[in-house]
Write a protein that holds these residues in place. Structure first.
Motif, PDB file in Angstrom:
ATOM      1  N   ILE A  71      46.522  43.736  37.537  1.00  0.00           N
ATOM      2  CA  ILE A  71      46.278  42.329  37.208  1.00  0.00           C
ATOM      3  C   ILE A  71      45.669  41.603  38.410  1.00  0.00           C
ATOM      4  CG2 ILE A  71      47.411  40.134  36.683  1.00  0.00           C
ATOM      5  CD1 ILE A  71      49.379  41.725  34.931  1.00  0.00           C
ATOM      6  N   MET A  72      46.226  41.847  39.596  1.00  0.00           N
ATOM      7  CA  MET A  72      45.682  41.214  40.797  1.00  0.00           C
ATOM      8  C   MET A  72      44.294  41.759  41.113  1.00  0.00           C
ATOM      9  SD  MET A  72      48.107  39.145  41.389  1.00  0.00           S
ATOM     10  CE  MET A  72      47.543  38.436  42.934  1.00  0.00           C
ATOM     11  N   GLY A  73      44.085  43.046  40.839  1.00  0.00           N
ATOM     12  CA  GLY A  73      42.795  43.668  41.139  1.00  0.00           C
ATOM     13  C   GLY A  73      41.680  43.211  40.229  1.00  0.00           C
ATOM     14  N   VAL A  74      41.996  42.958  38.942  1.00  0.00           N
ATOM     15  CA  VAL A  74      40.946  42.583  37.991  1.00  0.00           C
ATOM     16  C   VAL A  74      40.427  41.180  38.273  1.00  0.00           C
ATOM     17  CG1 VAL A  74      42.321  41.505  36.145  1.00  0.00           C
ATOM     18  CG2 VAL A  74      40.313  42.892  35.568  1.00  0.00           C
ATOM     19  N   ILE A  82      35.796  49.905  36.817  1.00  0.00           N
ATOM     20  CA  ILE A  82      35.084  51.098  37.295  1.00  0.00           C
ATOM     21  C   ILE A  82      35.927  51.835  38.324  1.00  0.00           C
ATOM     22  CG2 ILE A  82      33.053  51.902  38.553  1.00  0.00           C
ATOM     23  CD1 ILE A  82      31.480  49.632  37.282  1.00  0.00           C
ATOM     24  N   TRP A  83      36.551  51.081  39.240  1.00  0.00           N
ATOM     25  CA  TRP A  83      37.341  51.734  40.279  1.00  0.00           C
ATOM     26  C   TRP A  83      38.579  52.409  39.692  1.00  0.00           C
ATOM     27  CZ3 TRP A  83      37.568  54.422  44.244  1.00  0.00           C
ATOM     28  CH2 TRP A  83      38.721  54.571  45.006  1.00  0.00           C
ATOM     29  N   ILE A  84      39.219  51.806  38.724  1.00  0.00           N
ATOM     30  CA  ILE A  84      40.390  52.440  38.104  1.00  0.00           C
ATOM     31  C   ILE A  84      40.014  53.796  37.526  1.00  0.00           C
ATOM     32  CG2 ILE A  84      42.007  52.304  36.163  1.00  0.00           C
ATOM     33  CD1 ILE A  84      42.124  49.262  36.651  1.00  0.00           C
ATOM     34  N   VAL A  85      38.872  53.872  36.850  1.00  0.00           N
ATOM     35  CA  VAL A  85      38.442  55.126  36.231  1.00  0.00           C
ATOM     36  C   VAL A  85      37.977  56.133  37.286  1.00  0.00           C
ATOM     37  CG1 VAL A  85      36.766  56.192  34.676  1.00  0.00           C
ATOM     38  CG2 VAL A  85      37.823  54.001  34.062  1.00  0.00           C
ATOM     39  N   VAL A  86      37.034  55.730  38.115  1.00  0.00           N
ATOM     40  CA  VAL A  86      36.472  56.635  39.115  1.00  0.00           C
ATOM     41  C   VAL A  86      37.519  57.023  40.159  1.00  0.00           C
ATOM     42  CG1 VAL A  86      34.750  56.848  40.952  1.00  0.00           C
ATOM     43  CG2 VAL A  86      34.133  55.759  38.790  1.00  0.00           C
ATOM     44  N   GLY A  87      38.279  56.024  40.615  1.00  0.00           N
ATOM     45  CA  GLY A  87      39.299  56.300  41.618  1.00  0.00           C
ATOM     46  C   GLY A  87      40.369  57.240  41.114  1.00  0.00           C
ATOM     47  N   THR A  88      40.803  57.050  39.875  1.00  0.00           N
ATOM     48  CA  THR A  88      41.835  57.915  39.307  1.00  0.00           C
ATOM     49  C   THR A  88      41.355  59.357  39.201  1.00  0.00           C
ATOM     50  OG1 THR A  88      42.874  56.131  38.046  1.00  0.00           O
ATOM     51  CG2 THR A  88      43.227  58.376  37.249  1.00  0.00           C
ATOM     52  N   GLN A 221      29.490  41.927  41.497  1.00  0.00           N
ATOM     53  CA  GLN A 221      29.900  41.116  42.642  1.00  0.00           C
ATOM     54  C   GLN A 221      31.300  40.551  42.415  1.00  0.00           C
ATOM     55  OE1 GLN A 221      27.553  40.287  40.495  1.00  0.00           O
ATOM     56  NE2 GLN A 221      27.605  38.102  39.979  1.00  0.00           N
ATOM     57  N   SER A 222      31.968  40.202  43.503  1.00  0.00           N
ATOM     58  CA  SER A 222      33.324  39.696  43.426  1.00  0.00           C
ATOM     59  C   SER A 222      33.390  38.373  42.678  1.00  0.00           C
ATOM     60  CB  SER A 222      33.903  39.508  44.835  1.00  0.00           C
ATOM     61  OG  SER A 222      35.195  38.933  44.774  1.00  0.00           O
ATOM     62  N   GLN A 223      34.391  38.263  41.806  1.00  0.00           N
ATOM     63  CA  GLN A 223      34.651  37.011  41.098  1.00  0.00           C
ATOM     64  C   GLN A 223      36.018  36.442  41.486  1.00  0.00           C
ATOM     65  OE1 GLN A 223      33.727  36.992  36.905  1.00  0.00           O
ATOM     66  NE2 GLN A 223      32.224  38.627  37.105  1.00  0.00           N
ATOM     67  N   HIS A 224      36.528  36.890  42.613  1.00  0.00           N
ATOM     68  CA  HIS A 224      37.838  36.445  43.057  1.00  0.00           C
ATOM     69  C   HIS A 224      37.806  34.957  43.387  1.00  0.00           C
ATOM     70  CE1 HIS A 224      41.607  36.231  45.329  1.00  0.00           C
ATOM     71  NE2 HIS A 224      41.928  37.373  44.778  1.00  0.00           N
ATOM     72  N   PRO A 225      38.820  34.193  42.944  1.00  0.00           N
ATOM     73  CA  PRO A 225      38.813  32.743  43.171  1.00  0.00           C
ATOM     74  C   PRO A 225      38.804  32.353  44.649  1.00  0.00           C
ATOM     75  CG  PRO A 225      40.950  33.492  42.366  1.00  0.00           C
ATOM     76  CD  PRO A 225      40.002  34.621  42.179  1.00  0.00           C
ATOM     77  N   PRO A 229      35.998  39.651  49.345  1.00  0.00           N
ATOM     78  CA  PRO A 229      35.036  40.716  49.045  1.00  0.00           C
ATOM     79  C   PRO A 229      35.699  41.891  48.325  1.00  0.00           C
ATOM     80  CG  PRO A 229      35.664  40.815  51.353  1.00  0.00           C
ATOM     81  CD  PRO A 229      36.303  39.569  50.797  1.00  0.00           C
ATOM     82  N   ILE A 230      34.940  42.537  47.474  1.00  0.00           N
ATOM     83  CA  ILE A 230      35.473  43.701  46.752  1.00  0.00           C
ATOM     84  C   ILE A 230      35.875  44.796  47.718  1.00  0.00           C
ATOM     85  CG2 ILE A 230      34.784  45.602  45.226  1.00  0.00           C
ATOM     86  CD1 ILE A 230      33.254  43.585  43.560  1.00  0.00           C
ATOM     87  N   PHE A 231      35.002  45.070  48.678  1.00  0.00           N
ATOM     88  CA  PHE A 231      35.327  46.072  49.709  1.00  0.00           C
ATOM     89  C   PHE A 231      35.767  45.344  50.965  1.00  0.00           C
ATOM     90  CE2 PHE A 231      34.663  48.869  53.268  1.00  0.00           C
ATOM     91  CZ  PHE A 231      35.029  50.108  52.794  1.00  0.00           C
ATOM     92  N   PRO A 232      36.934  45.617  51.482  1.00  0.00           N
ATOM     93  CA  PRO A 232      37.906  46.635  51.047  1.00  0.00           C
ATOM     94  C   PRO A 232      39.049  46.071  50.198  1.00  0.00           C
ATOM     95  CG  PRO A 232      38.503  45.852  53.203  1.00  0.00           C
ATOM     96  CD  PRO A 232      37.291  45.047  52.798  1.00  0.00           C
ATOM     97  N   MET A 233      39.043  44.754  49.925  1.00  0.00           N
ATOM     98  CA  MET A 233      40.227  44.088  49.388  1.00  0.00           C
ATOM     99  C   MET A 233      40.665  44.617  48.022  1.00  0.00           C
ATOM    100  SD  MET A 233      40.553  42.329  52.054  1.00  0.00           S
ATOM    101  CE  MET A 233      41.885  41.167  51.794  1.00  0.00           C
ATOM    102  N   MET A 234      39.714  44.826  47.115  1.00  0.00           N
ATOM    103  CA  MET A 234      40.077  45.281  45.778  1.00  0.00           C
ATOM    104  C   MET A 234      40.709  46.669  45.795  1.00  0.00           C
ATOM    105  SD  MET A 234      37.681  45.945  42.430  1.00  0.00           S
ATOM    106  CE  MET A 234      37.183  47.575  43.039  1.00  0.00           C
ATOM    107  N   PHE A 235      40.232  47.529  46.690  1.00  0.00           N
ATOM    108  CA  PHE A 235      40.704  48.910  46.724  1.00  0.00           C
ATOM    109  C   PHE A 235      42.126  49.018  47.264  1.00  0.00           C
ATOM    110  CE2 PHE A 235      36.081  48.923  47.035  1.00  0.00           C
ATOM    111  CZ  PHE A 235      35.760  49.757  45.983  1.00  0.00           C
ATOM    112  N   VAL A 236      42.576  47.979  47.949  1.00  0.00           N
ATOM    113  CA  VAL A 236      43.969  47.934  48.395  1.00  0.00           C
ATOM    114  C   VAL A 236      44.831  47.228  47.360  1.00  0.00           C
ATOM    115  CG1 VAL A 236      45.538  47.062  50.174  1.00  0.00           C
ATOM    116  CG2 VAL A 236      43.333  48.029  50.828  1.00  0.00           C
ATOM    117  N   SER A 237      44.271  46.211  46.699  1.00  0.00           N
ATOM    118  CA  SER A 237      45.026  45.453  45.693  1.00  0.00           C
ATOM    119  C   SER A 237      45.428  46.327  44.506  1.00  0.00           C
ATOM    120  CB  SER A 237      44.202  44.263  45.193  1.00  0.00           C
ATOM    121  OG  SER A 237      43.956  43.342  46.236  1.00  0.00           O
ATOM    122  N   ILE A 238      44.506  47.131  44.013  1.00  0.00           N
ATOM    123  CA  ILE A 238      44.801  47.961  42.834  1.00  0.00           C
ATOM    124  C   ILE A 238      45.719  49.119  43.213  1.00  0.00           C
ATOM    125  CG2 ILE A 238      43.788  49.507  41.122  1.00  0.00           C
ATOM    126  CD1 ILE A 238      41.412  47.638  40.975  1.00  0.00           C
TER     127      ILE A 238
END
Length: 483
Positions: A71-74, A82-88, A221-225, A229-238
């Motif tokens: 939820i925090m990552g999306v 994409i990261w959930i699928v590829v990363g998994t 691109q990042s849509q975080h409020p 940035p997506i890299f590296p923040m999203m990859f740690v959040s998820i």
């Protein structure tokens, strides 16, 4: 909806196609006896039914990550899917499978011992401390959130403090009793609740009236409020929804209970794919329920960024009162079933490096009491602070594990590119994150410097790997342990 269904299909297909490819690279030997038989003690080592082993592994690694983390990552936008699928498929499941399979070969050895055997004695000492601290941290983190959720569903007299005490007592029993007594009997119930939750939410997503628009038209691109940035923040959040170092600490528990090596892929690779599916479902549910990325950001802001509040609203709204309670029990069961085995892992990690037999309850208590005291002390720290440090420690542990399994594959003349690429990527993520994250969580450096340092460190580690393997292959570096 089409994009979501494609992502779901790719995840499932990844298990059958890439998972089989990785299994063949490792070289599973179905004729080799497993530690469940060769070291049976009826406490930690014993053969269990495969369905139980799978459920225990799945619930061990699930925790809050694939739900709250997704939820925090999306909030970063469609790149999360994409990261959930590829990363998994290419990182998390490979990480879990190979570390678990190595543990089977190494008599159920704990992760610090495995990493140390591949990367050297110095790293082994660091990993012993690091892993032990992380397990205690996980045990503490996964008490407060489920206690809050249960308190919200029970009378006011049964408040948060009451449930913290109840959950912690359960953790103590699960840490001390034989694996088949408490964990082996309760996990099927927890598994049903979590399965009901996932299937129920998925059913509403597909057949319900909610509209799911993942909206890839605006790019990745990042849509975080907060414009993170997506890299590296999203990859740690998820984290747990794609790759998590914590998983490799749990695999030895089940490596000691598997009846056959050929079950390693269904249990280790399969459980990670199942977790990726759960993460995918909750990420999609967050978008469908709120109406979009902007609306999700607004909802989170209005609810103090509480993913738990959103989970509660989605469950009750979509599944009704009874279904919502079962779904919430699944959400509660996930972190509890990670917290208990985290402390159990801490006991085993300590026992392994102290070479201290765990066959008697008295000896298990000698190891466990200091662990319980440390976990209880950490619980006094604010959850949001704990979670931030857990997330980074978690991914850093994945870095150590990936480099260790890469050395293992290289030493055995196997195709090590399958772990080398994830190892380099996660190295860049972990280093960039701790340098870029604001103080006091990180160092608060500028984005270009943080990312540049992360990429540079990944290249340096690659160079060290090549040098290390050259010394091993030339015979200049002896091996202390062979599997």
């Amino acid at each position: 909806m089409t994009s979501f269904l494609i992502a779901l299909a790719v995840l499932i297909g990844g298990y059958f196609i890439y998972g089989l490819f990785v299994e063949k690279i490792f070289g599973i030997d179905s004729k080799r006896k497993t530690p469940a038989y060769t070291m049976r003690d009826n406490v930690d080592y014993m053969p269990l039914p495969t369905w139980k082993v799978f459920l225990i592994q799945f619930l061990n690694i699930a925790g809050l990550g694939p739900i709250f983390g997704a939820i925090m990552g999306v909030m970063f936008g469609p790149a999360a899917f994409i990261w959930i699928v590829v990363g998994t498929i290419f990182a998390g499941a490979v990480h879990d499978f190979i570390s678990g399979a190595i543990s089977i070969r190494a008599r159920g050895m704990s992760l610090p011992e495995i990493v140390g055997n591949e990367l050297g004695t110095g790293i082994k000492q660091v990993m012993r401390v690091f892993s032990l601290v992380l397990m205690i941290l996980v045990g503490a983190v996964f008490v407060s959130q489920p206690a809050d959720l249960i308190a919200g569903m029970t009378p006011e007299s049964l408040d948060r403090v009451f449930w913290v005490i109840v959950i912690f007592i359960y953790y103590m029993l699960a840490t001390l009793l034989p694996i088949d007594k408490l964990i082996g009997n309760l996990y099927p119930v927890f598994g049903f609740a979590l399965l009901f939750m996932a299937v129920g939410i998925l059913g509403v997503l597909i057949f319900g009236e909610s509209t799911l628009n993942l909206d890839f038209t605006q790019g990745l691109q990042s849509q975080h409020p907060k414009e993170l940035p997506i890299f590296p923040m999203m990859f740690v959040s998820i984290a747990c929804g794609a790759i998590s170092g914590f998983h490799a600490t749990q695999s030895p528990l089940m490596a000691r209970c598997l009846k056959n090596e050929k079950l390693a892929r269904p249990v280790f690779y399969g459980a990670m794919v199942a977790e990726g599916i759960v993460a995918l479902i909750w990420a999609a549910a967050a978008i469908a329920f709120t109406g979009g990325y902007d609306q999700l950001a607004t909802y989170m802001a209005e609810h103090n960024n509480s993913a738990g509040a959103l989970v509660n609203d989605i469950s009750i709204s979509w599944l009704g009162s009874f279904g919502g309670i079962l779904a919430l029990l699944g959400v509660v069961a996930a972190p509890i079933s990670s917290g208990d085995t985290a402390l159990r892992s801490a006991r085993l990690i300590a026992a392994d490096f102290l070479h201290y037999d765990q066959s008697s309850i008295a000896k298990r208590l000698i190891i466990s009491v200091p662990i319980f005291a440390a976990a209880f002390g950490i619980m006094m720290i604010d959850f949001s602070v704990l979670w931030r440090y857990f997330a980074w420690c978690n991914q850093t542990l994945a870095v150590f594990t990936l480099w260790a399994v890469t050395v293992y594959l290289a030493r055995h003349k196997k195709i090590y590119i399958i772990t080398l690429i994830p190892a380099m990527f996660m190295t860049a993520v972990s280093v960039s994150y701790i340098l870029f994250a604001p103080t006091p969580e990180g160092f608060g450096l500028s984005y270009p410097i943080a990312v540049g340092a992360g990429v540079a460190m990944a290249i340096i580690f690659l160079g060290l790997f090549c040098f290390y393997m050259k010394r091993i292959n030339s015979g200049k570096l002896s091996r202390e342990f062979e599997y």
